[in-house]
Write an enzyme that holds these catalytic residues in place. Structure first.
Site, short mmCIF file in Angstrom:
data_model
loop_
_atom_site.label_atom_id
_atom_site.label_comp_id
_atom_site.label_asym_id
_atom_site.label_seq_id
_atom_site.Cartn_x
_atom_site.Cartn_y
_atom_site.Cartn_z
N GLU A 1 51.58 51.59 47.90
CA GLU A 1 52.04 52.06 46.60
C GLU A 1 52.39 50.87 45.71
OE1 GLU A 1 55.33 54.76 47.25
OE2 GLU A 1 54.45 55.45 49.12
N LYS B 1 54.63 48.67 43.44
CA LYS B 1 56.08 48.44 43.38
C LYS B 1 56.48 48.34 41.91
CE LYS B 1 59.74 45.57 45.30
NZ LYS B 1 60.40 45.24 44.03
N ARG C 1 71.27 52.70 42.48
CA ARG C 1 71.34 52.22 43.86
C ARG C 1 72.68 51.55 44.14
NH1 ARG C 1 70.57 47.41 46.19
NH2 ARG C 1 69.97 47.38 48.38
#
Length: 667
Positions: free
Chosen positions: A110, A112, A133
């Site tokens: 995938e 990034k 996060r």
């Protein structure tokens, strides 16, 4: 009422469908004007009948009430970081370890996305909470800002409860528009789309976040209880089916060779995308195999991030421009033929100093290699001498200041040329710009162009003059309407109340940074006490060295500076420390009153987050290792600071030890 409710439901369905087509599928079926008309109709109905407004109404996309702060919230499961690979050898080692543990394996590759990691929680099909996060264990609740992102569904068609994670980002087109607007308003532009996305999602006013036109790609499901998927690729397909936006450039590959081919493709084609990427994520596709492999304390064993090398491009060096900083340092800057590097157009790049120009034999007219250090700061790496035009000459720095024509000097032990004329106009203007900057007096709206106009019209000559400005001084300036003047005068008035450390840093005393300003303000509490301090007293303070002590005392003993301080006092500029004293922080005994240095790359939290947490525990976080340093926390690729700490016998922790102690204290 029944007809109104029915129309509201119809508008919800239409707007959600049109928004999905535009923001997720990138294939709109109606023009923007039709969408705007329907949205306006729904807003009008909800204003007239607020009982029909729901939390997942499409109207929340425009932003709600201003928030006072972002609440800290624990993640249900930690948001871990990924291990990094920087070359083929490291990727092959990762592959070998995987196959040794689980045998035959399929990978999902995938892109990034270069943005801000977010976690979205859905309960019974409704989006209820969104977190950053943070440090991986605790994030900030930015739900209201995330609601403004059209690519995030506020409601899905199935009553599922789960958490989905992804990357919020700013498309390049939005980034260009935002920076054009900032430059027009004489504000500091963002360095890159990643910083712009992060800054936008941390706006306390969701309406501002809504204007930034962010998007999101979702890449993982945290709880598979309600999902039939047995693979990462299947989970992404399921997210697609539910109406989430995933990145369709992903690819399943059967071995490490397929991974390397995928990386090679996107290393070459990344600039063709409409958004920034900074690498490739490689995951074991089978979820059972993921579970079998498990996690380390900071990252999954079944995934790794390949980081692109710094992109290098070739362009022509047209000129070398010199700028004079507030301390008189002369800095050469390369003026380049515009070229795209790591996602942005670059026309200027740092040349640092005269020695570097000579070491690399960089000449005007050369073809030069340019890269962005850390994908952020453009710099000239080298000249391509074989392409050098005939007749070019080695570059010679001037002997006199380009601003005031005073002779330039090189102070012993320094590489920089410096103008030491205290009346140098360029230095004075840079000093004014520094004084109003965010970490100094933080006077919003007083940008570089306004300061230059005020200085060149002889309205302000020193920092104290800023507090004497009137409406009559400001209105004649370019692009200064009455409302803008009103806001600026209020910002100036508000700045008078800043704590002493902001004033100290703003004065621009040589060698005095943000941290040392805080130390001095907290120690001496008032400007009057600081004016009486001696070098010997300052040197005895833990974080103050000889050079800084001499610089502070020399500066404050100057009669012109004493007059400047009196001029500031006359306008009631605060001269007292009104922050929280370190001695008043309860803190934790493992950190309180200790001097700590962070070095290397931290994986589980940012340097800023780590510093803030340590300061809450009563620690002093500094940037250099000395014999007085109590603890060094070393991340990956720690360099000279770690070597110095080992030489001094300073206590050293790994990031894992630090995070474990954080968790212990927080539990």
């Amino acid at each position: 009422m029944g007809n109104i409710k029915s129309r509201v439901n119809e508008l919800h369905d239409l707007l959600n469908q049109y928004g999905y087509e535009y923001y997720v599928q990138d294939n709109p079926s109606v023009p923007d004007s039709e969408y705007d008309k329907l949205l306006r109709e729904l807003i009008d109905i909800e204003e007239a009948h607020p009982e029909f407004k729901s939390p997942d109404s499409p109207t929340v996309r425009v932003g709600g009430e201003v928030q006072s702060s972002f609440e800290k919230v624990n993640h249900d499961t930690p948001m871990l970081s990924l291990g990094n690979a920087f070359n083929e050898q490291e990727l092959r080692r990762f592959d070998q370890r995987i196959r040794e543990q689980v045998g035959s394996v399929e990978y999902m590759c995938e892109l990034k996305i270069d943005g801000l990691a977010v976690s979205l929680k859905y309960v019974e099909g409704r989006f209820v909470q969104g977190l950053t996060r943070g440090d991986g264990t605790t994030g900030e609740d930015i739900t209201e800002n995330l609601r403004t992102i059209h690519a995030i569904p506020l409601k899905i068609n199935e009553p599922l409860s789960f958490e989905v994670r992804g990357e919020a980002y700013m498309p390049r087109s939005s980034f260009i528009r935002l920076n054009e607007e900032k430059e027009k308003n004489e504000e500091q532009p963002f360095a890159n789309p990643r910083n712009a996305a992060a800054g936008s999602l941390r706006q306390l006013d969701p309406k501002l976040a809504a204007k930034r036109k962010l998007s999101v790609f979702l890449y993982s499901v945290n709880d598979f209880t309600d999902f039939d998927a047995t693979t990462q690729s299947g989970a992404l397909d399921e997210l697609d089916r539910l109406g989430f936006k995933t990145n369709h450039e992903r690819m399943r590959v059967g071995d490490i060779e397929g991974v390397l081919e995928y990386i090679e493709k996107w290393t070459k084609q990344r600039e063709q995308l409409s958004y920034d990427i900074d690498g490739i994520v490689i995951k074991v596709n089978d979820i059972e195999q993921q579970d079998e492999m498990g996690y380390t304390q900071k990252s999954p064993r079944w995934a790794i991030a390949y980081k692109f090398p710094a992109e290098e491009v070739v362009t022509t060096l047209q000129d070398i421009e010199l700028s004079i900083g507030r301390t008189g340092v002369v800095t050469p800057t390369a003026i380049l033929d515009p070229v795209r590097v790591a996602g942005t157009t670059v026309s200027r790049a740092s040349l640092h100093n005269e020695d570097l120009i000579h070491e690399r034999d960089i000449r005007i007219g050369d073809s030069v290699v340019v890269k962005k250090a850390g994908d952020i700061i453009p710099e000239v790496v080298k000249s391509i001498t074989e392409r050098r035009p005939e007749g070019t000459l080695p570059y010679s720095m001037p002997t006199h200041c380009p601003s005031c024509d005073h002779e330039l000097v090189r102070i012993e032990g320094e590489v920089a040329l410096r103008c030491i004329n205290p009346k140098c106009q360029a230095q004075l203007v840079e000093g004014l710009i520094h004084f109003v900057s965010r970490q100094a007096m933080n006077i919003d709206g007083l940008g570089t162009k306004i300061i230059q106009q005020l200085y060149h019209h002889n309205v302000i000559n020193d920092v104290a003059d800023i507090f004497y400005l009137t409406e009559d001084d400001l209105l004649p300036l370019e692009r200064m309407g009455s409302k803008k003047v009103e806001n600026l005068l209020k910002a100036i008035e508000d700045a008078k109340a800043n704590s002493l450390e902001h004033l100290l840093f703003g004065l621009g005393i040589r060698h005095l940074g943000v941290k040392a300003s805080q130390v001095l303000a907290e120690k001496y509490e008032t400007m009057d006490r600081l004016l009486e301090v001696t070098e010997e007293e300052l040197i005895s303070i833990h974080d103050i060295g000889d050079k800084l002590a001499q610089s502070v005392v020399t500066y404050l003993e100057n009669e012109d500076i004493k007059a400047l301080i009196e001029k500031l006092k006359y306008k009631n500029v605060n001269m007292v420390y009104n922050g929280i004293k370190t001695s008043d922080i309860e803190g934790h005994p493992d950190f309180k009153n200790k001097t700590i240095v962070l070095t290397g790359k931290l994986q589980q939290l940012t340097r800023k987050e780590a510093s803030a947490w340590l300061e809450l525990q009563g620690a002093k976080v500094t940037s250099s290792v000395t014999k007085k340093t109590d603890l060094v926390i070393a991340g990956e690729d720690a360099g000279s600071k770690l070597t110095k700490a080992e030489k001094f016998g300073t206590e050293i922790w790994t990031e894992e030890q630090f995070v474990a102690k954080q968790n212990e204290i927080s539990s």
